[in-house]
Enzyme design. Structure first.
Site: not given
Ligand code: F6R
Length: 653
Positions: A173, A177-179
């Site tokens: 991230h 903004n994660e996977s």
């Protein structure tokens, strides 16, 4: 003039990038710069920022910085503060936008990013309070969307971010903004990934207290920054760095989007860069000088990759895997194989303190003196038994004088109810045996009152910390009795750097080094064992190791140190690479069970510990898996098959 200077500096960073990536472009799809350590790297980045600020000052323009929190930029902020205080760098023209904030979050909460930024940077430089911006964690949910659009609009109104600093999460991230985050994602409220929450859970005293959501700048706004610098330190980041830099551009690894940015650089320390192809397997990238270490690494890697025992490797295997020049220099395959096989075989010994009356020319340890004084340093009270319990027991059984130095109290890792249980035990004990102790009673009451009202992340009062430390001390003693170490060979060092009551520790201090030196001098050991977590840039293990390194360096002129060898074991989280191991101590199935019993003495660290980390296995399981895996590697490479093995590397000082 100033503009020129800045360009020169930027180009310097760039030319290094080109130099370091030019050849291996086919592997690396983004600019990378690798520094010896995170301190040097942070200084270089601080210099680039300082130069940019000055150029903008000369142009009478604001300098728009995008800032991150987390452990990675701490050294950078410390250097910027130094530049301000010692070299007069002014932040008056700086306007900053932080990437993210937990939601919900009060600005004065101990874990808020507002507090983080103020303590580490804003309150220590002359930035104007109206010029820094951090997403607001106190908004009502309905207001967040509007707020986020305004946040982006404000950045745009300033002409966009000139330079964006990023860290990277274990899942790749950037910001939060994660996977799965899309490349055009906006600034928004997001749900935090389990991995992210686990990583943050230490700061929040457990997963249950860790926020589930956060406000983050979107990927789009990050990608619009004119320059992006991503910082990553330590081995634990090495896999995700490789994936981000060499892997495909994918929303599973949001940092991989930076491959498509025209001015992004991954600034890495050696450990974070260690899995990049050009560093991990440089022979695949360019012609290299084959040192003994590289030959060993390449041959063992080749055998494991092809799932063949070392002695089964053929000339064709070498040629097809980028090692034909090695074959030309030192081949045929049979000759190289046998050399590496013998080397690996010589690392195995059931005599970690040396085998008396035996030829020791090819053994890892000296035969003489037959009875050695051994000092095992254990950063926390259970690292000795978890990481080298089999060797510990064997050294004791083979008649060496084994001492253990417990470097820290480990008190923050004990659950509150454990502390209460023990405090109430003392009261009941006194009661039962008619011991009148108002002090014990008072301490108990104070501890109960505190713990009942304890807020998440609140630092324990001194009494509670002490009770927790005593619990761990008792457990360490119990392990030593189990192994057979007498009382006078157990040393509780309680290094002061650790005693903050929080995860964040003080840096190594003179007192820590002095306590360490005194113990070494008192024992005059022939062998020192230490937790060699070289790559962990933070954390207790690294500071404990630095204390030993510094003590050894200062004691080096003393006569007894000429006979003192230092062996490094690895902590609970990782193992040495097979190519690095210099001593492997094998264990049979019964010895594995014995070690397990020794680990069980640490009751406070069983069954859902305070600091579980991302690995849900208990410590004894991690230790057994790791020791079994090492033994399996030796087996796969064509050596004897043991139930388990503990691995060590010698540190030459
Ligand atoms: C922090 C942030 C995160 C961190 C990342 C790495 O503002 O946005 O993306 O940069 O989680 O954290 P550390 O540096 O603690 O490893």
């Amino acid at each position: 003039m100033k503009e020129k200077e800045n360009n020169k500096n930027k180009n310097m960073l760039k030319s290094r990038i080109d130099k370091s990536t030019g050849f291996e472009k086919r592997f690396e799809n983004a600019g990378t710069v690798v520094y010896e350590n995170s301190i040097e790297a942070s200084k270089a980045v601080a210099k680039e920022i300082a130069d940019l600020i000055k150029v903008k000052q000369a142009q009478k323009q604001p300098c728009i910085l995008g800032l991150a929190t987390g452990s990675s930029p701490k050294g950078l902020y410390a250097e910027l503060v130094r530049l301000h205080k010692e070299e007069g760098l002014s932040f008056k023209n700086v306007v900053s936008f932080n990437l993210d904030e937990y939601y919900p979050m009060e600005p004065d909460s101990i874990n808020s990013y507002v507090r983080f930024m103020k303590e580490l940077l804003f309150d220590q430089v002359d930035i104007l309070p109206e010029n820094y911006h951090i997403p607001d964690g106190t908004l009502s949910k309905e207001d967040i969307a509007d707020y986020c659009s305004q946040y982006e609009a404000k950045i745009k109104a300033f002409g966009g971010i000139d330079l964006q600093i990023l860290g990277i999460g274990g899942n790749g991230h950037i910001g939060f903004n994660e996977s799965g985050a899309l490349q055009n994602s906006k600034t928004r409220l997001v749900a935090l990934d389990h991995i992210t929450r686990v990583a943050a859970s230490n700061d929040f005293s457990g997963l249950n207290n860790t926020p589930r959501t956060a406000i983050t700048l979107g990927v789009k706004a990050i990608m619009e920054a004119k320059r992006v610098i991503l910082l990553a330190w330590g081995e634990r980041k090495s896999n995700i760095i490789k994936a981000s830099v060499e892997g495909e551009v994918t929303n599973r690894v949001p940092a991989s989007y930076l491959q498509e940015h025209n001015n992004a650089t991954f600034v890495l320390d050696k450990a974070a860069a260690s899995k990049l192809t050009r560093i991990n397997t440089p022979w695949l990238v360019e012609k290299i000088d084959w040192t003994d270490e590289l030959i060993r690494k390449a041959v063992l890697g080749l055998a494991l990759h092809l799932k063949k025992p070392i002695l089964m490797l053929t000339d064709a295997d070498y040629i097809e895997n980028g090692m034909s020049d090695l074959l030309a220099d030192s081949g045929p395959a049979y000759d190289i194989n046998i050399k590496i096989f013998n080397k690996l075989q010589n690392t195995i010994t059931g005599w970690p303190g040396g085998k008396p009356n035996a030829d020791d020319s090819k053994r890892p340890e000296r035969a003489e003196p037959a009875k050695k004084r051994v000092l095992i340093f254990s950063p926390h009270p259970d690292d000795d038994i978890i990481s080298m319990g089999g060797t510990f027991k064997r050294l004791q059984e083979q008649g060496h004088e084994v001492h253990v130095g417990y470097q820290t109290s480990g008190n923050i890792a004990v659950a509150d109810d454990e502390a209460l249980r023990f405090a109430s035990f003392v009261c009941d004990y006194n009661d039962k045996f008619g011991i009148k102790s108002e002090e014990a009673e008072a301490i108990y009451k104070k501890a109960v009152a505190f713990l009942k009202n304890k807020k998440a992340s609140e630092v324990d009062i001194k009494e509670v910390r002490y009770i927790k430390g005593l619990i761990r001390r008792g457990e360490a003693q119990s392990t030593c009795y189990f192994v057979g170490v007498p009382d006078n060979q157990i040393h509780f060092m309680e290094l002061p750097f650790y005693e903050t009551g929080t995860i964040e520790k003080k840096p190594l201090g003179e007192k820590d080094v002095k306590i360490t030196m005194d113990l070494i001098e008192k024992i005059k050991p022939h062998q020192i064992y230490a937790a060699g977590d070289l790559a962990d840039p933070h954390g207790t293990h690294k500071v404990c190791l630095d204390a030993i390194f510094e003590a050894a360096k200062r004691l080096k002129p003393k006569k007894f140190m000429k006979d003192c060898w230092i062996w490094l074991y690895r902590g609970a989280w990782q193992e040495w690479g097979i190519d690095e191991i210099e001593m492997a101590v094998p264990m049979g199935p019964d010895q594995v069970l014995e070690k397990r019993k020794g680990i069980f003495k640490h009751q406070s660290q069983k069954d859902g510990v305070v600091f579980q980390g991302s690995d849900s296995r208990e410590f004894w399981q991690r230790a057994e898996d790791r020791n079994r895996e090492t033994a399996e590697l030796y087996d796969q490479l064509g050596l004897s098959h043991y139930a388990a093995m503990e691995a060590f590397v010698r540190w030459k000082y």
